[in-house]
Design a protein around this motif. Structure first.
Motif, PDB file in Angstrom:
ATOM      1  N   GLU A 102      26.052  36.435 154.766  1.00  0.00           N
ATOM      2  CA  GLU A 102      25.213  35.380 154.220  1.00  0.00           C
ATOM      3  C   GLU A 102      24.414  34.690 155.326  1.00  0.00           C
ATOM      4  O   GLU A 102      24.796  34.690 156.485  1.00  0.00           O
ATOM      5  CB  GLU A 102      26.067  34.355 153.483  1.00  0.00           C
ATOM      6  N   TYR A 103      23.311  34.098 154.909  1.00  0.00           N
ATOM      7  CA  TYR A 103      22.453  33.311 155.809  1.00  0.00           C
ATOM      8  C   TYR A 103      21.993  34.119 157.009  1.00  0.00           C
ATOM      9  O   TYR A 103      21.923  33.618 158.132  1.00  0.00           O
ATOM     10  CB  TYR A 103      23.182  32.046 156.266  1.00  0.00           C
ATOM     11  N   SER A 104      21.717  35.404 156.800  1.00  0.00           N
ATOM     12  CA  SER A 104      21.366  36.306 157.882  1.00  0.00           C
ATOM     13  C   SER A 104      19.862  36.469 158.019  1.00  0.00           C
ATOM     14  O   SER A 104      19.101  36.213 157.094  1.00  0.00           O
ATOM     15  CB  SER A 104      22.013  37.674 157.655  1.00  0.00           C
ATOM     16  N   ASN A 105      19.430  36.948 159.176  1.00  0.00           N
ATOM     17  CA  ASN A 105      18.033  37.283 159.432  1.00  0.00           C
ATOM     18  C   ASN A 105      17.973  38.640 160.122  1.00  0.00           C
ATOM     19  O   ASN A 105      18.775  38.927 161.002  1.00  0.00           O
ATOM     20  CB  ASN A 105      17.368  36.243 160.333  1.00  0.00           C
ATOM     21  N   SER A 106      17.026  39.448 159.748  1.00  0.00           N
ATOM     22  CA  SER A 106      16.838  40.746 160.384  1.00  0.00           C
ATOM     23  C   SER A 106      15.355  40.974 160.616  1.00  0.00           C
ATOM     24  O   SER A 106      14.535  40.749 159.726  1.00  0.00           O
ATOM     25  CB  SER A 106      17.404  41.856 159.501  1.00  0.00           C
ATOM     26  N   TYR A 107      14.996  41.445 161.801  1.00  0.00           N
ATOM     27  CA  TYR A 107      13.583  41.605 162.137  1.00  0.00           C
ATOM     28  C   TYR A 107      13.387  42.811 163.046  1.00  0.00           C
ATOM     29  O   TYR A 107      14.124  42.982 164.021  1.00  0.00           O
ATOM     30  CB  TYR A 107      13.065  40.350 162.834  1.00  0.00           C
ATOM     31  N   THR A 108      12.434  43.648 162.722  1.00  0.00           N
ATOM     32  CA  THR A 108      12.045  44.734 163.612  1.00  0.00           C
ATOM     33  C   THR A 108      10.536  44.778 163.718  1.00  0.00           C
ATOM     34  O   THR A 108       9.829  44.387 162.792  1.00  0.00           O
ATOM     35  CB  THR A 108      12.541  46.106 163.110  1.00  0.00           C
ATOM     36  N   LYS A 109      10.025  45.282 164.808  1.00  0.00           N
ATOM     37  CA  LYS A 109       8.590  45.427 164.976  1.00  0.00           C
ATOM     38  C   LYS A 109       8.326  46.678 165.793  1.00  0.00           C
ATOM     39  O   LYS A 109       8.635  46.729 166.984  1.00  0.00           O
ATOM     40  CB  LYS A 109       7.989  44.212 165.669  1.00  0.00           C
ATOM     41  N   GLY A 110       7.777  47.679 165.150  1.00  0.00           N
ATOM     42  CA  GLY A 110       7.500  48.901 165.870  1.00  0.00           C
ATOM     43  C   GLY A 110       7.241  50.049 164.925  1.00  0.00           C
ATOM     44  O   GLY A 110       7.285  49.924 163.714  1.00  0.00           O
ATOM     45  N   GLU A 128       7.355  44.798 160.855  1.00  0.00           N
ATOM     46  CA  GLU A 128       5.922  44.895 161.086  1.00  0.00           C
ATOM     47  C   GLU A 128       5.670  46.153 161.899  1.00  0.00           C
ATOM     48  O   GLU A 128       5.997  46.215 163.073  1.00  0.00           O
ATOM     49  CB  GLU A 128       5.385  43.667 161.830  1.00  0.00           C
ATOM     50  N   GLY A 129       5.105  47.144 161.290  1.00  0.00           N
ATOM     51  CA  GLY A 129       4.819  48.368 161.998  1.00  0.00           C
ATOM     52  C   GLY A 129       4.479  49.481 161.039  1.00  0.00           C
ATOM     53  O   GLY A 129       4.735  49.397 159.838  1.00  0.00           O
ATOM     54  N   TYR A 130       3.921  50.523 161.561  1.00  0.00           N
ATOM     55  CA  TYR A 130       3.526  51.667 160.763  1.00  0.00           C
ATOM     56  C   TYR A 130       4.743  52.318 160.105  1.00  0.00           C
ATOM     57  O   TYR A 130       5.761  52.554 160.749  1.00  0.00           O
ATOM     58  CB  TYR A 130       2.817  52.681 161.653  1.00  0.00           C
ATOM     59  N   ASN A 131       4.649  52.542 158.818  1.00  0.00           N
ATOM     60  CA  ASN A 131       5.710  53.199 158.061  1.00  0.00           C
ATOM     61  C   ASN A 131       7.023  52.446 158.182  1.00  0.00           C
ATOM     62  O   ASN A 131       8.083  53.041 158.354  1.00  0.00           O
ATOM     63  CB  ASN A 131       5.889  54.648 158.521  1.00  0.00           C
ATOM     64  N   SER A 132       6.982  51.125 158.107  1.00  0.00           N
ATOM     65  CA  SER A 132       8.163  50.281 158.229  1.00  0.00           C
ATOM     66  C   SER A 132       8.856  50.129 156.887  1.00  0.00           C
ATOM     67  O   SER A 132       8.270  50.332 155.840  1.00  0.00           O
ATOM     68  CB  SER A 132       7.778  48.898 158.763  1.00  0.00           C
ATOM     69  N   HIS A 133      10.126  49.732 156.924  1.00  0.00           N
ATOM     70  CA  HIS A 133      10.911  49.550 155.716  1.00  0.00           C
ATOM     71  C   HIS A 133      11.682  48.243 155.825  1.00  0.00           C
ATOM     72  O   HIS A 133      12.160  47.883 156.897  1.00  0.00           O
ATOM     73  CB  HIS A 133      11.881  50.716 155.518  1.00  0.00           C
ATOM     74  N   SER A 134      11.815  47.551 154.737  1.00  0.00           N
ATOM     75  CA  SER A 134      12.547  46.292 154.726  1.00  0.00           C
ATOM     76  C   SER A 134      13.342  46.185 153.436  1.00  0.00           C
ATOM     77  O   SER A 134      12.814  46.433 152.359  1.00  0.00           O
ATOM     78  CB  SER A 134      11.577  45.113 154.847  1.00  0.00           C
ATOM     79  N   ALA A 135      14.623  45.819 153.523  1.00  0.00           N
ATOM     80  CA  ALA A 135      15.455  45.741 152.323  1.00  0.00           C
ATOM     81  C   ALA A 135      16.454  44.612 152.446  1.00  0.00           C
ATOM     82  O   ALA A 135      17.068  44.433 153.491  1.00  0.00           O
ATOM     83  CB  ALA A 135      16.194  47.059 152.095  1.00  0.00           C
ATOM     84  N   THR A 136      16.627  43.847 151.397  1.00  0.00           N
ATOM     85  CA  THR A 136      17.680  42.848 151.329  1.00  0.00           C
ATOM     86  C   THR A 136      18.476  43.078 150.054  1.00  0.00           C
ATOM     87  O   THR A 136      17.910  43.381 149.007  1.00  0.00           O
ATOM     88  CB  THR A 136      17.113  41.411 151.317  1.00  0.00           C
ATOM     89  N   PHE A 137      19.771  42.921 150.101  1.00  0.00           N
ATOM     90  CA  PHE A 137      20.648  43.122 148.952  1.00  0.00           C
ATOM     91  C   PHE A 137      21.504  41.872 148.774  1.00  0.00           C
ATOM     92  O   PHE A 137      22.668  41.854 149.140  1.00  0.00           O
ATOM     93  CB  PHE A 137      21.541  44.350 149.156  1.00  0.00           C
ATOM     94  N   GLY A 138      20.932  40.841 148.229  1.00  0.00           N
ATOM     95  CA  GLY A 138      21.676  39.610 148.022  1.00  0.00           C
ATOM     96  C   GLY A 138      20.857  38.576 147.297  1.00  0.00           C
ATOM     97  O   GLY A 138      19.638  38.687 147.196  1.00  0.00           O
ATOM     98  N   ASP A 139      21.524  37.552 146.796  1.00  0.00           N
ATOM     99  CA  ASP A 139      20.846  36.485 146.083  1.00  0.00           C
ATOM    100  C   ASP A 139      19.943  35.691 147.020  1.00  0.00           C
ATOM    101  O   ASP A 139      20.204  35.571 148.215  1.00  0.00           O
ATOM    102  CB  ASP A 139      21.865  35.537 145.447  1.00  0.00           C
TER     103      ASP A 139
END
Length: 216
Positions: free
Chosen positions: A39-47, A64-75
């Motif tokens: 809970e209360y987490s942060n995740s960040y990538t750039k590339g 932030e980047g070419y062909n990037s993916h982002s997913a969160t599984f929570g309220d």
């Protein structure tokens, strides 16, 4: 006592992961994954070809980047990507998903969630009640499946489902922007949906805010 972990790496192919409450994870480099699992987490990538995932309530994920993916599984989660061929996914209540870039996709599968894309040939799908599905770009698909949900598109195809008074799905309607659904012309950059009386019509921004504000 809550853990306040932090993981940070910079470089190509560098993973970063944290397992704890109120934790952060950060990577910057080509093909770099980043994951936080609480809970209360942060995740960040750039590339280049980066991935970011958080699994917990009130978490955020950003790439932030070419062909990037982002997913969160929570309220109460948020997911964000920015570049071509990016994907953004949230699976939880009151979630938000946003992408900016060509061929981007945004999907939320949760109660009262919102989804937004800006790019050509992008897809935007929501599966929650009182949700907003919005696209900007040519040849996009804007789809909302939940009851009392709203669609808004600049170009392309819109799909919306009508429900009965028992909140059971009745029929799905679709039309290209400029076409008609139930004799209502779908104009670009306008909000459309079924009201409480089951009538399909255009909505004002103020009306949309009243629908989504309690859950946004």
């Amino acid at each position: 006592m809550r853990s306040k972990s932090k993981s940070e790496t910079e470089g190509n192919f560098s993973p970063s992961a944290t397992l704890g409450n109120q934790s952060q994870s950060y990577t910057m480099g080509g093909n770099s994954p980043s994951a936080t699992l609480d809970e209360y987490s942060n995740s960040y990538t750039k590339g280049y070809e980066s991935s970011s995932a958080t699994l917990g309530k009130l978490s955020q994920s950003r790439t932030e980047g070419y062909n990037s993916h982002s997913a969160t599984f929570g309220d109460h989660s948020q997911s964000y990507t920015k570049e071509e061929f990016a994907f953004s996914v949230t699976f939880g209540e009151n979630s938000n998903s946003k992408t900016e870039g060509e061929f981007s996709h945004s999907v939320t599968l949760g109660y009262q969630s919102q989804s937004y894309t800006e790019g050509d040939e992008a897809c935007c799908v929501t599966f929650g009640s009182c949700s907003l599905s919005e696209t900007k770009g040519k040849n996009s698909i804007t789809c909302t499946v939940g009851n009392r949900s709203i669609v808004k598109a600049h170009h392309g195809l819109v799909i919306i489902v009508k429900y009965d008074k028992n909140n059971s799905p009745l029929t799905a309607y679709s039309a290209l922007v400029g076409g008609k659904i139930l004799d209502v012309t779908i104009e670009p950059d306008k909000y459309y949906g079924f009201d409480e009386e089951g009538k399909f019509r255009m909505f004002t921004q103020e009306e949309v805010l009243e629908i989504v504000r309690p859950f946004y």
